[in-house]
Design a protein around this motif. Structure first.
Motif, short mmCIF file in Angstrom:
data_model
loop_
_atom_site.label_atom_id
_atom_site.label_comp_id
_atom_site.label_asym_id
_atom_site.label_seq_id
_atom_site.Cartn_x
_atom_site.Cartn_y
_atom_site.Cartn_z
N ARG A 11 -7.99 13.78 13.54
CA ARG A 11 -7.81 15.13 14.06
C ARG A 11 -6.36 15.62 13.96
O ARG A 11 -6.13 16.82 13.90
CB ARG A 11 -8.29 15.20 15.49
N ILE A 12 -5.41 14.71 13.91
CA ILE A 12 -4.01 15.11 13.76
C ILE A 12 -3.75 15.59 12.33
O ILE A 12 -3.08 16.60 12.12
CB ILE A 12 -3.06 13.93 14.11
N ALA A 13 -4.28 14.86 11.35
CA ALA A 13 -4.05 15.19 9.94
C ALA A 13 -4.86 16.41 9.49
O ALA A 13 -4.42 17.16 8.61
CB ALA A 13 -4.37 14.00 9.06
N CYS A 14 -6.01 16.63 10.07
CA CYS A 14 -6.92 17.70 9.64
C CYS A 14 -6.32 19.08 9.91
O CYS A 14 -5.78 19.33 11.00
CB CYS A 14 -8.26 17.56 10.36
N THR A 15 -6.43 19.96 8.92
CA THR A 15 -5.96 21.34 9.09
C THR A 15 -7.10 22.35 8.97
O THR A 15 -6.86 23.54 8.86
CB THR A 15 -4.85 21.68 8.07
N GLY A 16 -8.33 21.87 8.97
CA GLY A 16 -9.49 22.75 9.03
C GLY A 16 -9.85 23.47 7.75
O GLY A 16 -10.29 24.61 7.79
N HIS A 17 -9.70 22.84 6.61
CA HIS A 17 -10.10 23.46 5.33
C HIS A 17 -11.61 23.61 5.22
O HIS A 17 -12.10 24.51 4.56
CB HIS A 17 -9.58 22.64 4.15
N GLY A 18 -12.38 22.69 5.82
CA GLY A 18 -13.83 22.77 5.81
C GLY A 18 -14.52 22.19 4.59
O GLY A 18 -15.73 22.28 4.47
N GLY A 34 -13.16 26.10 12.74
CA GLY A 34 -13.25 25.56 11.39
C GLY A 34 -12.88 24.10 11.25
O GLY A 34 -12.72 23.60 10.14
N TYR A 35 -12.76 23.40 12.38
CA TYR A 35 -12.45 21.97 12.33
C TYR A 35 -13.73 21.14 12.38
O TYR A 35 -14.71 21.54 13.02
CB TYR A 35 -11.52 21.59 13.50
N PRO A 36 -13.74 20.00 11.70
CA PRO A 36 -14.96 19.21 11.59
C PRO A 36 -15.35 18.50 12.89
O PRO A 36 -14.50 18.04 13.65
CB PRO A 36 -14.63 18.19 10.50
N ILE A 37 -16.65 18.45 13.09
CA ILE A 37 -17.25 17.66 14.16
C ILE A 37 -18.24 16.72 13.47
O ILE A 37 -19.15 17.18 12.78
CB ILE A 37 -18.01 18.55 15.15
N VAL A 38 -18.04 15.42 13.63
CA VAL A 38 -18.96 14.45 13.05
C VAL A 38 -20.19 14.39 13.94
O VAL A 38 -20.10 14.01 15.10
CB VAL A 38 -18.28 13.06 12.90
N LYS A 39 -21.32 14.81 13.39
CA LYS A 39 -22.58 14.84 14.16
C LYS A 39 -23.06 13.43 14.49
O LYS A 39 -23.53 13.18 15.59
CB LYS A 39 -23.67 15.56 13.37
N ASN A 40 -22.99 12.57 13.51
CA ASN A 40 -23.39 11.17 13.68
C ASN A 40 -22.47 10.34 12.80
O ASN A 40 -22.49 10.49 11.58
CB ASN A 40 -24.85 10.98 13.26
N PRO A 41 -21.65 9.47 13.38
CA PRO A 41 -20.69 8.73 12.56
C PRO A 41 -21.30 7.67 11.64
O PRO A 41 -20.66 7.25 10.68
CB PRO A 41 -19.77 8.07 13.60
N THR A 42 -22.53 7.25 11.90
CA THR A 42 -23.16 6.24 11.06
C THR A 42 -23.61 6.88 9.74
O THR A 42 -24.34 7.86 9.74
CB THR A 42 -24.37 5.60 11.77
N ILE A 43 -23.17 6.30 8.64
CA ILE A 43 -23.48 6.85 7.31
C ILE A 43 -24.75 6.18 6.78
O ILE A 43 -24.75 4.97 6.53
CB ILE A 43 -22.32 6.60 6.34
N LEU A 63 -10.25 12.29 6.35
CA LEU A 63 -11.53 11.58 6.48
C LEU A 63 -11.36 10.14 6.03
O LEU A 63 -10.65 9.86 5.08
CB LEU A 63 -12.60 12.21 5.59
N ARG A 64 -12.06 9.25 6.72
CA ARG A 64 -12.07 7.85 6.28
C ARG A 64 -13.39 7.22 6.71
O ARG A 64 -14.06 7.72 7.59
CB ARG A 64 -10.89 7.07 6.85
N THR A 65 -13.71 6.12 6.06
CA THR A 65 -14.88 5.34 6.44
C THR A 65 -14.45 3.94 6.83
O THR A 65 -13.44 3.44 6.35
CB THR A 65 -15.91 5.24 5.29
#
Length: 70
Positions: A11-18, A34-43, A63-65
């Motif tokens: 959340r610190i690095a994100c600038t909301g590009h989408g 415009g900032y991301p919300i991870v609905k479910n972190p399990t991929i 983003l990272r996994t």
């Protein structure tokens, strides 16, 4: 045995590009700013390739996994 992978947003690095939500709407929504919300972190296995593309396309590398427990 396949390991569980999880998706995280810095959340610190994100600038909301989408870009992430455009490429991975199954796992990521955008809040009202415009900032991301991870609905479910399990991929799920079916979205691993799409997730790799979204992580690579993030302009701020926010983003990272991670591998979860075996």
């Amino acid at each position: 045995m396949t390991r569980t992978r999880t998706l995280h947003v810095d959340r610190i690095a994100c600038t909301g590009h989408g870009v992430c939500a455009e490429l991975l709407p199954e796992l990521i929504a955008l809040d009202e700013w415009g900032y991301p919300i991870v609905k479910n972190p399990t991929i799920p296995n079916r979205l691993r390739t799409h997730t790799r593309h979204a992580v690579a396309a993030c302009p701020r590398l926010a983003l990272r996994t991670d591998n979860g427990p075996a």
